[in-house]
Design a protein around this motif. Structure first.
Motif, PDB file in Angstrom:
ATOM      1  N   HIS A 163      -6.692  21.537  18.650  1.00 36.28           N
ATOM      2  CA  HIS A 163      -7.649  20.982  17.679  1.00 36.28           C
ATOM      3  C   HIS A 163      -7.571  19.459  17.652  1.00 36.28           C
ATOM      4  CE1 HIS A 163      -8.428  24.843  15.163  1.00 36.28           C
ATOM      5  NE2 HIS A 163      -8.445  25.068  16.455  1.00 36.28           N
ATOM      6  N   ASP A 164      -6.355  18.940  17.787  1.00 36.16           N
ATOM      7  CA  ASP A 164      -6.137  17.487  17.795  1.00 36.16           C
ATOM      8  C   ASP A 164      -6.972  16.794  18.861  1.00 36.16           C
ATOM      9  OD1 ASP A 164      -4.569  16.766  15.794  1.00 36.16           O
ATOM     10  OD2 ASP A 164      -2.801  16.231  17.014  1.00 36.16           O
ATOM     11  N   ALA A 165      -6.919  17.351  20.084  1.00 37.27           N
ATOM     12  CA  ALA A 165      -7.584  16.712  21.216  1.00 37.27           C
ATOM     13  C   ALA A 165      -9.086  16.643  20.978  1.00 37.27           C
ATOM     14  CB  ALA A 165      -7.282  17.469  22.500  1.00 37.27           C
ATOM     15  N   PHE A 166      -9.662  17.747  20.489  1.00 31.86           N
ATOM     16  CA  PHE A 166     -11.116  17.754  20.294  1.00 31.86           C
ATOM     17  C   PHE A 166     -11.522  16.842  19.138  1.00 31.86           C
ATOM     18  CE2 PHE A 166     -10.481  21.505  22.863  1.00 31.86           C
ATOM     19  CZ  PHE A 166     -11.497  21.368  23.790  1.00 31.86           C
ATOM     20  N   GLU A 167     -10.637  16.724  18.144  1.00 31.43           N
ATOM     21  CA  GLU A 167     -10.901  15.792  17.046  1.00 31.43           C
ATOM     22  C   GLU A 167     -10.936  14.358  17.569  1.00 31.43           C
ATOM     23  OE1 GLU A 167      -8.447  15.156  13.146  1.00 31.43           O
ATOM     24  OE2 GLU A 167      -9.081  17.246  13.350  1.00 31.43           O
ATOM     25  N   THR A 168      -9.945  14.015  18.404  1.00 28.26           N
ATOM     26  CA  THR A 168      -9.899  12.675  18.992  1.00 28.26           C
ATOM     27  C   THR A 168     -11.170  12.379  19.776  1.00 28.26           C
ATOM     28  OG1 THR A 168      -7.551  13.089  19.296  1.00 28.26           O
ATOM     29  CG2 THR A 168      -8.442  11.100  20.313  1.00 28.26           C
ATOM     30  N   ALA A 169     -11.639  13.387  20.526  1.00 24.25           N
ATOM     31  CA  ALA A 169     -12.826  13.189  21.355  1.00 24.25           C
ATOM     32  C   ALA A 169     -14.105  13.257  20.536  1.00 24.25           C
ATOM     33  CB  ALA A 169     -12.863  14.250  22.456  1.00 24.25           C
ATOM     34  N   ILE A 206      -0.107  21.207  22.983  1.00 20.40           N
ATOM     35  CA  ILE A 206       0.507  21.109  21.646  1.00 20.40           C
ATOM     36  C   ILE A 206       0.458  19.670  21.148  1.00 20.40           C
ATOM     37  CG2 ILE A 206       2.713  21.269  20.417  1.00 20.40           C
ATOM     38  CD1 ILE A 206       3.362  23.700  22.183  1.00 20.40           C
ATOM     39  N   THR A 207       0.731  18.712  22.026  1.00 18.92           N
ATOM     40  CA  THR A 207       0.763  17.311  21.599  1.00 18.92           C
ATOM     41  C   THR A 207      -0.625  16.672  21.630  1.00 18.92           C
ATOM     42  OG1 THR A 207       1.325  16.729  23.877  1.00 18.92           O
ATOM     43  CG2 THR A 207       3.148  16.922  22.319  1.00 18.92           C
ATOM     44  N   GLY A 208      -1.651  17.444  21.946  1.00 19.44           N
ATOM     45  CA  GLY A 208      -3.007  16.911  21.906  1.00 19.44           C
ATOM     46  C   GLY A 208      -3.347  16.002  23.070  1.00 19.44           C
ATOM     47  N   GLU A 257      -5.408  26.533  12.701  1.00 19.52           N
ATOM     48  CA  GLU A 257      -5.435  25.190  12.109  1.00 19.52           C
ATOM     49  C   GLU A 257      -5.128  24.113  13.141  1.00 19.52           C
ATOM     50  OE1 GLU A 257      -2.981  24.795   8.658  1.00 19.52           O
ATOM     51  OE2 GLU A 257      -3.687  26.726   7.856  1.00 19.52           O
ATOM     52  N   ASP A 258      -3.995  24.311  13.854  1.00 12.08           N
ATOM     53  CA  ASP A 258      -3.594  23.310  14.837  1.00 12.08           C
ATOM     54  C   ASP A 258      -4.062  23.683  16.240  1.00 12.08           C
ATOM     55  OD1 ASP A 258      -2.072  21.815  12.917  1.00 12.08           O
ATOM     56  OD2 ASP A 258      -0.645  23.466  12.979  1.00 12.08           O
TER      57      ASP A 258
END
Lengths: 305, 409
Positions: free
Chosen positions: B147-153, B252-254, B278-279
């Protein structure tokens, strides 16, 4: 000794040739049996089973040359052979050249010869697995050689052989030569020390330069030493396996595969004994094809001549 | 000298029959943290019944352990019980009569009705007799998303593979790796299999893998698969990690958008204390076809010429499939149970998705291990290792794949 005496005292009885040196013959029986059973027997068994369709368990249903046809149409095997050829040729030439050059330099009566000799020989004390791991780290682009050179200021420096399928075999070659040339140097040095001092004096009197003396006089005289070195290097090449496993494990993709690895993986991971046997038979055949004519010329020819 | 030899011989004679009936040596390759915890559940259950568990863990993966296990069985030094992946790996051992027949246990405990999906028991059955006790289910067809990676992008988390491919340029622009991929043949083969099921569908996959249908392997459906894999190769071009868990760590670390990996990747997310939904998200069958294969682990019991040992082996086989052991073991391991009648409400979001697919009875596939021999699998893995790391074209790769399937047995 007592046998000898009794033989002489009774010349009428001719000693049976078979029973001479009885104790020595008895002592060598285990080795003879090992050679027959393990080497000859094991090799025959392997070759016979390479013509079968054995999978996990060896069984004797013959399928002719099927395994060999499959072997020679498998890209992975062809890549393995190509890699071994490149590695073998380069390793043979470079190890000999570097070994001899180092030995010749040490032979020039330099200071700290012992120290240098030890340094050059040390890599040989490491196993291939350790060598492979160490060079995997050295060649790692993120914290190895490439990064060190970049930290010195050469920002665009790129040297990453292990992740480039076109040159990965040279990354392995570097490690192989680093490990092997020390031993060859020692053998060469021993050979150089065996050259009579008078040869050098004669060359000097005739006004022949040092390099020319080495190339034209010393090297031809060191033929047996070169033969020994060649045999040692060649046997190291054909069994190349652990270095590759430790350094790249055949990667990237299958671009650094070698024949010995193919044999192991098809025998055990793929559970196809016959395919592995066919590959190992091919390795044996290639050794025999190269070695037998050469050994015949080298050892058989001299006796006659 | 002579006395000591005699003593030694005497000790050996006394020791040989003194092996307690219920003292079984068990070999397996579960050595990572979560796996070792799961094995200890088995050992506890076995010892609670008054028996002794001699642990024979073999470090390294199945590839390392399997040859050791098999050569011990063939070489006449069998362990009492061993882990293997059910499927065709043990076929020849069964043919050679080296494995214990468990049919009576299976009948007494009604495995035929309890074990879900039934294909697991089929994989243990050879010519009508049962030779292994299935223990858990692992499936390979999962896409794990950060989820982190797609949020960043700045894009939504994809719901299927097509959306994932469409979102890849945004990830690349943000300096992230779209697809994390460990550079090892078996991982690339998993990705290939998963993409096949997603793109070509279950029927085509079965036609090729189970029925060895050449026409389908040559056909347009598989051409689309190889083109999709070629596209995935471009997404993973900058992924230089080797081991699967390092690739999972990128997710895991995005640092990476996603990874195609089996459900064992879940353990890594759990250890990193991430929460499913969530993550990270998981898409079984790439979100295109919600199907899972049902590979996994099973226990085989090599034949040991001793009636008491045989009885203990049967006892252990029954224990492995019992409801209590199934729950304890699978919760610790993160795998799915082999029977549908146990309560796994403690399982997380992703495990529940898997359980739902199992419970529905649809979208269950036999695993690659059950369809293809180890020999064919190795050839496909070699092809995939080459395909993913070189610029081999999709058409060439497909032609070579057809050759492998043609010669498969």
């Amino acid at each position: 000794m007592s046998d000898h005496v009794s033989e002489q005292s009774a010349p009428a009885k001719r000693p049976v040739q078979l029973f001479r040196n009885m104790s020595a013959k008895i002592a060598s029986i285990p080795m003879i049996l090992t050679a027959l059973v393990v080497f000859v027997g094991g090799t025959t068994w392997t070759v016979v089973h390479s013509f079968t369709s054995s999978r996990l368990l060896p069984k004797l249903d013959f399928v002719g040359l099927d395994q060999y046809e499959r072997l020679w149409s498998t890209p992975r095997w062809l890549i393995s052979i190509e890699n071994l050829a490149i590695y073998g040729l380069c390793s043979m030439i470079l190890t000999l050249t570097i070994g001899f050059t180092l030995a010749a330099l040490l032979d020039r009566k330099i200071r700290f010869e012992n120290t240098f000799r030890t340094i050059f020989l040390y890599p040989f004390a490491l196993s291939f697995v350790v060598t492979g791991l160490a060079w995997q780290w050295i060649l790692n682009p993120d914290f190895g050689l490439q990064q060190v050179v970049r930290d010195w200021g050469w920002e665009s420096f790129a040297f990453d052989p292990l992740n480039n399928s076109k040159i990965v075999i040279f990354g392995i070659l570097i490690a192989g030569i680093w490990q092997g040339s020390g031993l060859i140097m020692c053998i060469m040095l021993a050979g150089l020390r065996g050259i009579d001092e008078d040869i050098w004096k004669a060359a000097r009197v005739d006004g022949i330069g040092t390099v020319k003396t080495y190339l034209r006089v010393i090297i031809p005289m060191m033929r047996p030493v070169f033969i020994t070195s060649l045999v040692l290097i060649a046997s190291g090449i054909i069994k190349l396996y652990d270095l590759v496993v430790a350094q790249t494990n055949g990667g990237p993709g299958i671009s650094s595969e070698v024949p010995a690895k193919y044999v192991i993986e098809y025998m055990f991971r793929a559970q196809n004994l016959a395919q592995g046997f066919a590959a190992s038979t091919m390795m044996l055949v290639s050794v025999v094809v190269i070695l037998i004519p050469w050994a015949y010329l080298e050892f058989g020819g001299r006796k006659r001549g | 000298m002579k006395l000591s030899t005699k003593l030694l011989a005497a000790t050996a004679m006394v020791a040989a029959p003194a092996v307690h009936a219920a003292e079984l040596e068990v070999t397996h390759w579960w050595t990572s943290g979560g796996e070792a915890a799961a094995v200890s559940k088995l050992a506890e259950a076995w010892e609670a019944a008054g028996n002794t568990w001699i642990d024979g863990a073999i470090a390294g993966s199945g590839g390392t352990a399997r040859p050791i296990i098999i050569s011990r069985i063939i070489g006449g030094d069998p362990m009492a019980a061993t882990q293997l992946n059910h499927g065709r790996q043990a076929e020849e051992l069964i043919e050679a009569g080296l494995l214990t027949d468990l049919t009576e246990v299976a009948e007494a405990n009604n495995w035929a009705d309890l074990i879900n999906p039934p294909s697991l028991l089929d994989a243990c059955t050879f010519e009508g007799r049962v030779y292994c006790a299935p223990l858990n289910i692992h499936s390979a067809q999962w896409l794990w998303l950060s989820h982190d990676a797609f949020e960043t992008a700045g894009v939504d988390v994809p719901a299927d593979w097509n959306e994932f491919v469409a979102a890849a340029p945004a990830l690349e622009e943000a300096g992230l790796l779209p697809l994390a991929m460990g550079q090892q043949g078996w991982q690339q083969n998993i990705a290939f299999g998963t993409i096949t099921i997603g793109i070509a569908g279950v029927d085509n996959w079965l036609a090729v893998n189970r029925d060895k249908n050449i026409e389908v392997a040559e056909g347009p459906a598989y051409t689309a698969v190889f083109e999709a894999v070629e596209a995935a190769r471009a997404l993973a071009a900058d992924s230089s990690v080797q081991d699967w868990n390092l690739a999972t760590n990128l997710v895991i670390t995005g640092q990476a958008g996603g990874q195609i990996m089996g459900d064992w990747a879940q353990g890594e997310f759990q250890v990193a204390e991430q929460v499913a939904g969530e993550d990270y998200s998981c898409l079984p069958g790439l979100g295109l076809n919600a199907v899972l294969d049902t590979g996994g682990d099973a226990f085989y019991f090599p034949v040991i010429d001793d009636e008491e040992t045989r009885a203990a082996q049967l006892e252990m086989a029954a224990m492995l499939v019992s409801p209590e052991v199934q729950v304890d073991f699978n919760l610790a391991k993160g795998s799915l149970p082999v029977r549908g009648d146990v309560d796994l409400s403690a399982a997380n979001d992703c495990m529940q998705k898997g359980l739902a697919i199992l419970a529905s009875g649809e979208g269950i596939l036999p695993s690659g291990d059950m369809n293809l021999s180890a020999d064919t699998q190795t050839q496909v893995e070699d092809l995939m290792a080459e395909f993913w790391s070189s610029d081999l074209s999709a058409a060439d790769a497909q032609a070579r794949y057809v050759d492998i399937i043609r010669s498969a047995d």
